[in-house]
Each structure stands twice: as C-alpha cells, then as structure tokens.
Design a protein around this motif. Structure first.
Motif, PDB file in Angstrom:
ATOM      1  N   GLN A 191     -41.766  22.329 -13.701  1.00 11.25           N
ATOM      2  CA  GLN A 191     -41.984  23.276 -12.602  1.00 11.25           C
ATOM      3  C   GLN A 191     -42.700  22.631 -11.413  1.00 11.25           C
ATOM      4  OE1 GLN A 191     -43.660  26.595 -14.898  1.00 11.25           O
ATOM      5  NE2 GLN A 191     -41.802  27.731 -14.375  1.00 11.25           N
ATOM      6  N   CYS A 214     -42.517  26.635 -21.576  1.00 12.50           N
ATOM      7  CA  CYS A 214     -41.637  27.387 -20.664  1.00 12.50           C
ATOM      8  C   CYS A 214     -40.485  28.056 -21.408  1.00 12.50           C
ATOM      9  CB  CYS A 214     -41.068  26.453 -19.592  1.00 12.50           C
ATOM     10  SG  CYS A 214     -42.335  25.811 -18.488  1.00 12.50           S
ATOM     11  N   GLU A 218     -37.143  30.382 -17.463  1.00 13.10           N
ATOM     12  CA  GLU A 218     -37.861  29.503 -16.526  1.00 13.10           C
ATOM     13  C   GLU A 218     -37.157  28.153 -16.379  1.00 13.10           C
ATOM     14  OE1 GLU A 218     -42.373  31.311 -17.188  1.00 13.10           O
ATOM     15  OE2 GLU A 218     -41.597  29.788 -18.554  1.00 13.10           O
TER      16      GLU A 218
END
Ligand code: PEP
Ligand code: MN
Length: 352
Positions: A191, A214, A218
């Motif tokens: 991310q 995650c 995501e």
C-alpha cells in the motif's frame, strides 16, 4: 462511488471514436473518463447516459460491465480470457505454470551465478533475487543495492533467464526498471501508493505481493494503482498472511488464489517459501498452489542456505528444487497444464 459502467473497446478503436462516446455522455449529464487497460480503451461512466440507448453512429463497445465500486480495471469481466504478463520470454497467465527461482537476496557474484545456474538447470523461467531488501531490522543485511542489480544483469547474460527484483523506493523505479525484466513490490509496500503508481508508469511487468495484513479486496485495490497508469502487466502474488498460527512463518491463504483468479483477469503467483518459511513444506504447498490454479510460483533456492545473509532457513537446496520441478511437471500434466520451460524434469524423480 457505485453504479459505474465500464465500456471496453477494441484495441484499434481510434481516439476520435472514444471521444464521441465521451461527448455523448457529457450531453446526458453523465460523468465519464477514458482509461486504458494496456492497449484496451475503457470508458468509466456514471450517470443517466448509461441507462439509455446510445446513438447508432457511436462505435459499439466490446463489452459493457457493471462495476459496483472502485475495483474497475482489474475485473475479470473486462477480460474474461485473462491477461498474459510477459516477463522476458515467460508468458504468465496463458494457462502454463511458470516457476521463478533464486536466492532471497543477491549476496555476491559467485553465489548469484551458482543459484542462477540451478534455476536454469531445472527449468525455471526466471531468476528472482533481491538487490534492495526490506528488512525488519535496520541492522540486518540490506542488500547490495545497485551493485546487486548489476550482478543480476550479469546472471541474466550468463543464463538467459529474465530477472525479477524488488523495488523499494519510488525514486528508484525508473533506474531499476531500466535493468530488471520484472519489478517486485514487496508485501511491506503493497500500500505504498506512490511506489505503485511509479511502477505502473514504468510499463514493466510488476509482481504485486499481498500485504500480510491486507485483505483480498485491498490487494485488488492496490493493483488498480498500477492498472490506472495504463500498465496491465500485473501479477498478483499470495505470500501468506499473519494469523494466530505461528508454526509456519505466515499462513498461506490458498482460497485467495482461486478467489483472485475468479475476480480478476490478472495472473496469480504464489510464494510458498515466504509463506511457510520451512523448506520441507515448500514442496507440498507449491503443489497445492498449482492445483488451486496459480499461474506462477516464486521459490527461494540457495546453493548454501546455511551461509545465506537473508532467509536461508526457508531456501530449497538445488536437489530438492529439482525434485519439486519434477513433481510440478507431473501435476501439470494431470491438470492439463504445462510446466513452462521444462521438458523431462520428472526424470529427476526416477533418479532418487
Ligand atoms: C521477497 O520475496 O524477497 C520478500 C521480501 O517477500 P515479501 O515481500 O513477500 O515478504
Ligand atoms: Mn526473503
């Protein structure tokens, strides 16, 4: 945002034709933007114009797909046949099983060339090796950095194998992409949105590793950052998630492999080595991943794991890697698939 419609067009659709669609949406009070999934034009539209028939003079879309939320360009419906990602000569996503193998980290010239020889000998389609290492501790070996990248290029020249290596910093992407055949974005950076966008802009194939904290949603959203730059050369990689179970390093989420393949047209890779962290479990977990539909495997192999500067505890020895390749070849045949780059690896099994 909900109620989006995605209009995909043939790759040779002229810009004037997609502009006519944008103009049409504009006159109907509909928000529309043109994006590209590789060379496929896709208009993302939201509003009343998606509900009414379009004028006859507009070029017909190949598909119109309803999208509920922000997962857009990765949706399987946009490319039901799946995306093929080309890493050097390897074609990941064409139904074949592709193994990328090598050491966790590039440590020195001899170590890398020896490991590369092993990968090549047993039929891997690509060489893995970290030059920039994301380490939990700042006091651990951080990788040889640019010198490591040079050694990877030398190993490629030596074996003919394309090289896959991690990029840690958005500022490094252009320079790493100039040498590497494929960029790896590690679990700890899944991310790091700047890094994802830069990797997208590079146009290089990207292996996007799932963060160990995650969700699948995501992960798919992270892939959108790369896709949104027009780069459809993305491989999703399941590498284990953190659970209450500590008998293995992480817990491989095998259902995520099948789920991501169902929901996305992007090919899926599995990293059994980082998932389990135990060499004796790498073989059974690799076989499970292949059976679950993984398009590729990423496997740590080391000629002297006891001397490794990073993750030696999980690396396969060359002979064990050879046995695994033999079993993968047999399993692939049973699944009506082909182990890419390999003919006769199963002969190794008869020798044991
Ligand atoms: C790696 O493959 O070298 C690595 C660091 O893996 P991960 O990002 O999955 O931990
Ligand atoms: Mn590692």
């Amino acid at each position: 945002m909900s109620g989006l419609s995605l209009y995909s067009f043939a790759v040779d659709t002229p810009a004037t034709a997609t502009q006519q669609w944008l103009d049409h949406f504009d006159t109907t009070g509909t928000t529309a933007t043109l994006q590209h999934l590789g060379s496929t034009p896709v208009i993302v539209a939201h509003g009343p114009g998606t509900e009414t028939p379009a004028p006859d003079n507009l070029v017909a879309p190949v598909a119109v797909v309803a999208a509920g939320g922000d997962f857009r360009l990765g949706r399987r419906e946009l490319r039901p046949e799946g995306t093929v990602v080309r890493v050097g000569g390897a074609t990941v996503g064409d139904g074949s099983l592709n193994v990328f193998a090598g050491p966790c980290a590039v440590e020195n010239r001899q170590q890398l060339l020896d490991c590369a020889d092993v990968a090549e000998h047993y039929g891997a389609v690509g060489l893995r090796g970290g030059a920039f290492k994301p380490r939990t501790s700042p006091y651990s070996f951080q990788g040889l950095k640019w010198a490591g990248l040079e050694l990877l290029a030398e190993a490629r020249a030596h074996t003919g194998l394309p090289i896959l290596t991690e990029v840690l910093d958005p500022r490094h992407v252009e320079r790493v992409a100039a040498t590497a055949d494929g960029l790896q974005i590690g679990a700890r950076n899944m991310q790091n949105f700047e890094l994802l966008s830069e990797a997208g802009k590079s146009g290089r194939p990207v292996v996007l590793k799932r963060g160990f904290g995650c969700t699948v949603d995501e992960t798919l959203a992270a892939a959108e950052y790369i896709l949104a730059q027009g780069n459809d050369q993305v491989i999703l990689c399941e590498r284990g998630i953190r659970t209450f179970e500590h008998a293995t390093r992480f817990t491989l989420d095998i259902s995520a492999v099948a789920l991501m393949k169902q929901r996305s047209h992007l090919p899926v890779m599995v990293d059994p080595s980082h998932s389990v962290g135990i060499p004796a479990l790498v073989e059974p977990v690799s076989l499970a991943a292949a059976a679950a539909g993984a398009d590729a495997l990423l496997i740590d192999v080391h000629v002297a794991p006891e001397q490794a500067l990073c993750d030696g505890k999980q690396a396969l020895l060359p002979d064990d890697f050879g046995v695994l390749m033999g079993k993968l070849e047999l399993l692939s045949m049973g699944l009506s698939r082909k182990l890419a780059g390999v003919v006769g690896a199963h002969a190794v099994l008869a020798e044991r």
